[in-house]
Motif scaffolding. Structure first.
Motif, PDB file in Angstrom:
ATOM      1  N   LYS A  24      17.995  20.303  -5.125  1.00 37.25           N
ATOM      2  CA  LYS A  24      18.147  20.653  -6.541  1.00 37.25           C
ATOM      3  C   LYS A  24      17.015  21.564  -6.999  1.00 37.25           C
ATOM      4  O   LYS A  24      17.238  22.536  -7.731  1.00 37.25           O
ATOM      5  CB  LYS A  24      18.198  19.374  -7.394  1.00 37.25           C
ATOM      6  N   ALA A  25      15.785  21.271  -6.567  1.00 33.15           N
ATOM      7  CA  ALA A  25      14.654  22.133  -6.922  1.00 33.15           C
ATOM      8  C   ALA A  25      14.871  23.539  -6.378  1.00 33.15           C
ATOM      9  O   ALA A  25      14.574  24.537  -7.058  1.00 33.15           O
ATOM     10  CB  ALA A  25      13.351  21.532  -6.389  1.00 33.15           C
ATOM     11  N   GLY A  26      15.396  23.645  -5.169  1.00 30.47           N
ATOM     12  CA  GLY A  26      15.673  24.955  -4.588  1.00 30.47           C
ATOM     13  C   GLY A  26      16.749  25.710  -5.331  1.00 30.47           C
ATOM     14  O   GLY A  26      16.626  26.916  -5.573  1.00 30.47           O
ATOM     15  N   THR A  27      17.803  25.003  -5.737  1.00 33.37           N
ATOM     16  CA  THR A  27      18.858  25.685  -6.487  1.00 33.37           C
ATOM     17  C   THR A  27      18.401  26.031  -7.893  1.00 33.37           C
ATOM     18  O   THR A  27      18.846  27.039  -8.456  1.00 33.37           O
ATOM     19  CB  THR A  27      20.154  24.854  -6.546  1.00 33.37           C
ATOM     20  N   ASN A  28      17.502  25.227  -8.455  1.00 28.54           N
ATOM     21  CA  ASN A  28      16.942  25.586  -9.765  1.00 28.54           C
ATOM     22  C   ASN A  28      16.192  26.907  -9.678  1.00 28.54           C
ATOM     23  O   ASN A  28      16.229  27.709 -10.611  1.00 28.54           O
ATOM     24  CB  ASN A  28      16.001  24.493 -10.279  1.00 28.54           C
ATOM     25  N   ALA A  29      15.502  27.131  -8.567  1.00 28.95           N
ATOM     26  CA  ALA A  29      14.747  28.376  -8.396  1.00 28.95           C
ATOM     27  C   ALA A  29      15.678  29.573  -8.244  1.00 28.95           C
ATOM     28  O   ALA A  29      15.352  30.677  -8.688  1.00 28.95           O
ATOM     29  CB  ALA A  29      13.832  28.264  -7.176  1.00 28.95           C
ATOM     30  N   VAL A  30      16.851  29.358  -7.657  1.00 27.13           N
ATOM     31  CA  VAL A  30      17.809  30.447  -7.440  1.00 27.13           C
ATOM     32  C   VAL A  30      18.661  30.676  -8.682  1.00 27.13           C
ATOM     33  O   VAL A  30      18.997  31.804  -9.020  1.00 27.13           O
ATOM     34  CB  VAL A  30      18.708  30.135  -6.212  1.00 27.13           C
ATOM     35  N   GLY A  31      19.001  29.614  -9.380  1.00 30.03           N
ATOM     36  CA  GLY A  31      19.890  29.709 -10.537  1.00 30.03           C
ATOM     37  C   GLY A  31      21.300  29.335 -10.145  1.00 30.03           C
ATOM     38  O   GLY A  31      21.582  28.997  -8.989  1.00 30.03           O
ATOM     39  N   ALA A  32      22.199  29.411 -11.093  1.00 28.16           N
ATOM     40  CA  ALA A  32      23.601  29.055 -10.852  1.00 28.16           C
ATOM     41  C   ALA A  32      24.179  29.959  -9.765  1.00 28.16           C
ATOM     42  O   ALA A  32      23.947  31.164  -9.764  1.00 28.16           O
ATOM     43  CB  ALA A  32      24.415  29.173 -12.122  1.00 28.16           C
ATOM     44  N   THR A  36      31.035  35.330  -4.433  1.00 30.15           N
ATOM     45  CA  THR A  36      32.121  36.301  -4.411  1.00 30.15           C
ATOM     46  C   THR A  36      32.184  36.882  -3.007  1.00 30.15           C
ATOM     47  O   THR A  36      31.293  36.658  -2.184  1.00 30.15           O
ATOM     48  CB  THR A  36      31.871  37.444  -5.426  1.00 30.15           C
ATOM     49  N   ALA A  37      33.210  37.664  -2.760  1.00 29.90           N
ATOM     50  CA  ALA A  37      33.351  38.290  -1.451  1.00 29.90           C
ATOM     51  C   ALA A  37      32.172  39.219  -1.162  1.00 29.90           C
ATOM     52  O   ALA A  37      31.776  39.393  -0.015  1.00 29.90           O
ATOM     53  CB  ALA A  37      34.665  39.065  -1.372  1.00 29.90           C
ATOM     54  N   GLY A  38      31.581  39.780  -2.192  1.00 26.67           N
ATOM     55  CA  GLY A  38      30.504  40.744  -1.999  1.00 26.67           C
ATOM     56  C   GLY A  38      29.101  40.156  -1.977  1.00 26.67           C
ATOM     57  O   GLY A  38      28.163  40.851  -1.574  1.00 26.67           O
ATOM     58  N   ASN A  39      28.933  38.911  -2.412  1.00 21.56           N
ATOM     59  CA  ASN A  39      27.561  38.391  -2.494  1.00 21.56           C
ATOM     60  C   ASN A  39      27.309  37.138  -1.668  1.00 21.56           C
ATOM     61  O   ASN A  39      26.232  36.579  -1.714  1.00 21.56           O
ATOM     62  CB  ASN A  39      27.177  38.121  -3.953  1.00 21.56           C
ATOM     63  N   TRP A  40      28.278  36.678  -0.917  1.00 17.86           N
ATOM     64  CA  TRP A  40      28.112  35.412  -0.199  1.00 17.86           C
ATOM     65  C   TRP A  40      26.979  35.479   0.816  1.00 17.86           C
ATOM     66  O   TRP A  40      26.222  34.528   0.960  1.00 17.86           O
ATOM     67  CB  TRP A  40      29.413  34.948   0.448  1.00 17.86           C
ATOM     68  N   PHE A  41      26.827  36.611   1.509  1.00 14.76           N
ATOM     69  CA  PHE A  41      25.768  36.703   2.518  1.00 14.76           C
ATOM     70  C   PHE A  41      24.386  36.747   1.871  1.00 14.76           C
ATOM     71  O   PHE A  41      23.478  36.011   2.265  1.00 14.76           O
ATOM     72  CB  PHE A  41      25.977  37.931   3.422  1.00 14.76           C
ATOM     73  N   SER A  42      24.229  37.586   0.858  1.00 11.96           N
ATOM     74  CA  SER A  42      22.916  37.689   0.200  1.00 11.96           C
ATOM     75  C   SER A  42      22.552  36.378  -0.502  1.00 11.96           C
ATOM     76  O   SER A  42      21.385  35.975  -0.519  1.00 11.96           O
ATOM     77  CB  SER A  42      22.895  38.857  -0.795  1.00 11.96           C
ATOM     78  N   THR A  43      23.551  35.699  -1.057  1.00  7.96           N
ATOM     79  CA  THR A  43      23.293  34.393  -1.676  1.00  7.96           C
ATOM     80  C   THR A  43      22.870  33.379  -0.620  1.00  7.96           C
ATOM     81  O   THR A  43      21.936  32.607  -0.833  1.00  7.96           O
ATOM     82  CB  THR A  43      24.535  33.898  -2.431  1.00  7.96           C
ATOM     83  N   GLY A  44      23.538  33.413   0.517  1.00  9.85           N
ATOM     84  CA  GLY A  44      23.173  32.520   1.612  1.00  9.85           C
ATOM     85  C   GLY A  44      21.759  32.752   2.105  1.00  9.85           C
ATOM     86  O   GLY A  44      21.007  31.799   2.349  1.00  9.85           O
ATOM     87  N   VAL A  45      21.366  34.005   2.215  1.00 13.47           N
ATOM     88  CA  VAL A  45      19.999  34.345   2.638  1.00 13.47           C
ATOM     89  C   VAL A  45      18.996  33.870   1.594  1.00 13.47           C
ATOM     90  O   VAL A  45      17.949  33.292   1.924  1.00 13.47           O
ATOM     91  CB  VAL A  45      19.853  35.861   2.908  1.00 13.47           C
ATOM     92  N   LYS A  46      19.322  34.090   0.331  1.00 15.85           N
ATOM     93  CA  LYS A  46      18.432  33.651  -0.754  1.00 15.85           C
ATOM     94  C   LYS A  46      18.234  32.136  -0.712  1.00 15.85           C
ATOM     95  O   LYS A  46      17.114  31.639  -0.849  1.00 15.85           O
ATOM     96  CB  LYS A  46      19.008  34.075  -2.108  1.00 15.85           C
ATOM     97  N   LEU A  47      19.308  31.402  -0.495  1.00 12.75           N
ATOM     98  CA  LEU A  47      19.215  29.941  -0.420  1.00 12.75           C
ATOM     99  C   LEU A  47      18.465  29.501   0.837  1.00 12.75           C
ATOM    100  O   LEU A  47      17.632  28.598   0.785  1.00 12.75           O
ATOM    101  CB  LEU A  47      20.606  29.311  -0.427  1.00 12.75           C
ATOM    102  N   ALA A  48      18.749  30.148   1.952  1.00  8.73           N
ATOM    103  CA  ALA A  48      18.145  29.761   3.224  1.00  8.73           C
ATOM    104  C   ALA A  48      16.647  30.028   3.280  1.00  8.73           C
ATOM    105  O   ALA A  48      15.950  29.461   4.117  1.00  8.73           O
ATOM    106  CB  ALA A  48      18.839  30.485   4.377  1.00  8.73           C
ATOM    107  N   THR A  49      16.150  30.860   2.380  1.00  5.42           N
ATOM    108  CA  THR A  49      14.722  31.175   2.384  1.00  5.42           C
ATOM    109  C   THR A  49      13.942  30.417   1.313  1.00  5.42           C
ATOM    110  O   THR A  49      12.735  30.626   1.175  1.00  5.42           O
ATOM    111  CB  THR A  49      14.500  32.689   2.212  1.00  5.42           C
ATOM    112  N   GLN A  50      14.605  29.537   0.606  1.00  6.16           N
ATOM    113  CA  GLN A  50      13.924  28.713  -0.395  1.00  6.16           C
ATOM    114  C   GLN A  50      13.247  27.534   0.313  1.00  6.16           C
ATOM    115  O   GLN A  50      13.916  26.732   0.969  1.00  6.16           O
ATOM    116  CB  GLN A  50      14.914  28.184  -1.437  1.00  6.16           C
ATOM    117  N   LEU A  51      11.934  27.421   0.184  1.00  4.01           N
ATOM    118  CA  LEU A  51      11.207  26.344   0.855  1.00  4.01           C
ATOM    119  C   LEU A  51      11.703  24.945   0.473  1.00  4.01           C
ATOM    120  O   LEU A  51      11.823  24.083   1.352  1.00  4.01           O
ATOM    121  CB  LEU A  51       9.707  26.476   0.615  1.00  4.01           C
TER     122      LEU A  51
END
Length: 123
Positions: A24-32, A36-51
């Motif tokens: 939850k703390a990690g998703t709070n840092a990323v936001g809601a 979409t078809a165009g952002n799933w990879f970048s969103t995944g990378v953003k989430l995967a790099t949250q400590l």
């Protein structure tokens, strides 16, 4: 249930609850998250790099190992209901660390869980 067995079960529950709080703390840092078809990879990378998310997933892996050890020593009909202790840990942790509100109704529900866990461990 012996004290060491309860210890394995309880540590597994605590690690699972801590994992939830870290995720939850990690998703709070990323936001809601809106995939979409165009952002799933970048969103995944953003989430995967949250400590906090990395730490939360690590806690999950360790909790599974500890949980399996506990399950090898006690009936699942006793161990699985004890997972409800995670609700208590998460409510307190979410209030203390994340600033979430714990209403009177939630506190009453936590009290009911405590009574249920007490009765279960006495059986």
């Amino acid at each position: 249930m012996t004290l060491p067995t309860f210890g394995f079960i309880f540590v597994g529950i605590c690690l699972n609850a801590i994992a939830q709080l870290l995720l939850k703390a990690g998703t709070n840092a990323v936001g809601a998250i809106h995939l979409t078809a165009g952002n799933w990879f970048s969103t995944g990378v953003k989430l995967a790099t949250q400590l906090p998310i990395i730490a939360g997933l690590t806690c999950y892996v360790i909790s599974v190992v500890v949980w399996i050890i506990g399950l090898s020593r006690v009936d699942v009909t006793i161990a699985y209901p004890l997972l409800s202790l995670g609700y208590i840990i998460n409510a307190v942790g979410a209030w203390y660390f994340l600033g979430e509100v714990v209403s009177a109704q939630r506190m009453l529900a936590i009290g009911v869980i405590i009574v249920g866990v007490f009765l279960l461990t006495r059986s």
